[in-house]
Motif scaffolding. Sequence first.
Motif, PDB file in Angstrom:
ATOM      1  N   ALA A 113      28.867  43.038 -99.614  1.00 40.90           N
ATOM      2  CA  ALA A 113      28.051  42.493 -98.526  1.00 40.90           C
ATOM      3  C   ALA A 113      26.653  43.104 -98.548  1.00 40.90           C
ATOM      4  O   ALA A 113      25.648  42.390 -98.415  1.00 40.90           O
ATOM      5  CB  ALA A 113      28.727  42.745 -97.176  1.00 40.90           C
ATOM      6  N   LEU A 114      26.561  44.414 -98.749  1.00 37.42           N
ATOM      7  CA  LEU A 114      25.257  45.076 -98.798  1.00 37.42           C
ATOM      8  C   LEU A 114      24.426  44.553 -99.964  1.00 37.42           C
ATOM      9  O   LEU A 114      23.212  44.353 -99.835  1.00 37.42           O
ATOM     10  CB  LEU A 114      25.431  46.593 -98.909  1.00 37.42           C
ATOM     11  CG  LEU A 114      26.079  47.280 -97.700  1.00 37.42           C
ATOM     12  CD1 LEU A 114      26.318  48.751 -98.014  1.00 37.42           C
ATOM     13  CD2 LEU A 114      25.244  47.107 -96.452  1.00 37.42           C
ATOM     14  N   SER A 115      25.072  44.297-101.100  1.00 38.72           N
ATOM     15  CA  SER A 115      24.343  43.801-102.278  1.00 38.72           C
ATOM     16  C   SER A 115      23.831  42.384-102.062  1.00 38.72           C
ATOM     17  O   SER A 115      22.929  41.936-102.755  1.00 38.72           O
ATOM     18  CB  SER A 115      25.221  43.865-103.529  1.00 38.72           C
ATOM     19  OG  SER A 115      26.213  42.859-103.508  1.00 38.72           O
ATOM     20  N   LYS A 116      24.398  41.666-101.082  1.00 39.01           N
ATOM     21  CA  LYS A 116      23.963  40.301-100.767  1.00 39.01           C
ATOM     22  C   LYS A 116      22.994  40.266 -99.592  1.00 39.01           C
ATOM     23  O   LYS A 116      22.720  39.199 -99.032  1.00 39.01           O
ATOM     24  CB  LYS A 116      25.176  39.421-100.467  1.00 39.01           C
ATOM     25  CG  LYS A 116      26.048  39.181-101.683  1.00 39.01           C
ATOM     26  CD  LYS A 116      27.224  38.295-101.339  1.00 39.01           C
ATOM     27  CE  LYS A 116      28.054  37.999-102.583  1.00 39.01           C
ATOM     28  NZ  LYS A 116      29.201  37.134-102.265  1.00 39.01           N
ATOM     29  N   GLY A 117      22.493  41.443 -99.195  1.00 34.06           N
ATOM     30  CA  GLY A 117      21.468  41.484 -98.157  1.00 34.06           C
ATOM     31  C   GLY A 117      21.953  41.768 -96.751  1.00 34.06           C
ATOM     32  O   GLY A 117      21.158  41.809 -95.820  1.00 34.06           O
ATOM     33  N   TRP A 118      23.247  41.948 -96.554  1.00 34.48           N
ATOM     34  CA  TRP A 118      23.766  42.320 -95.249  1.00 34.48           C
ATOM     35  C   TRP A 118      23.400  43.780 -94.978  1.00 34.48           C
ATOM     36  O   TRP A 118      23.243  44.564 -95.903  1.00 34.48           O
ATOM     37  CB  TRP A 118      25.285  42.137 -95.199  1.00 34.48           C
ATOM     38  CG  TRP A 118      25.711  40.704 -95.257  1.00 34.48           C
ATOM     39  CD1 TRP A 118      25.848  39.939 -96.382  1.00 34.48           C
ATOM     40  CD2 TRP A 118      26.027  39.855 -94.161  1.00 34.48           C
ATOM     41  NE1 TRP A 118      26.242  38.665 -96.056  1.00 34.48           N
ATOM     42  CE2 TRP A 118      26.357  38.591 -94.687  1.00 34.48           C
ATOM     43  CE3 TRP A 118      26.069  40.039 -92.789  1.00 34.48           C
ATOM     44  CZ2 TRP A 118      26.723  37.521 -93.883  1.00 34.48           C
ATOM     45  CZ3 TRP A 118      26.441  38.967 -91.979  1.00 34.48           C
ATOM     46  CH2 TRP A 118      26.754  37.726 -92.532  1.00 34.48           C
ATOM     47  N   GLU A 119      23.259  44.143 -93.702  1.00 36.41           N
ATOM     48  CA  GLU A 119      22.928  45.510 -93.310  1.00 36.41           C
ATOM     49  C   GLU A 119      24.027  46.065 -92.415  1.00 36.41           C
ATOM     50  O   GLU A 119      24.617  45.337 -91.600  1.00 36.41           O
ATOM     51  CB  GLU A 119      21.598  45.539 -92.563  1.00 36.41           C
ATOM     52  CG  GLU A 119      20.430  45.089 -93.424  1.00 36.41           C
ATOM     53  CD  GLU A 119      19.111  45.129 -92.678  1.00 36.41           C
ATOM     54  OE1 GLU A 119      19.072  45.645 -91.541  1.00 36.41           O
ATOM     55  OE2 GLU A 119      18.115  44.641 -93.242  1.00 36.41           O
TER      56      GLU A 119
END
Length: 67
Positions: free
Chosen positions: A22-28
């Motif tokens: 998720a983080l690698s897809k731009g989620w924070e």
Amino acid sequence: MQAYRFITNDDTSEFCHRVTEALSKGWELHGDPQYSYDEKRGVMRCGQAVTKHSDETYSKDLKLGQL
């Protein structure tokens, strides 16, 4: 739109991989991770909220994991 997801899984590397993806897809990250013991299954469970800004229009049919 501000999208929100709560990722859950057993306390294994799979949980960490899901959050990392998720983080690698731009989620924070949003807040602290949560932990709870599942007495019925005898395992620890983890949860982590994540958020992401998106230009998509909100719909109940929207697949949040695909943003």
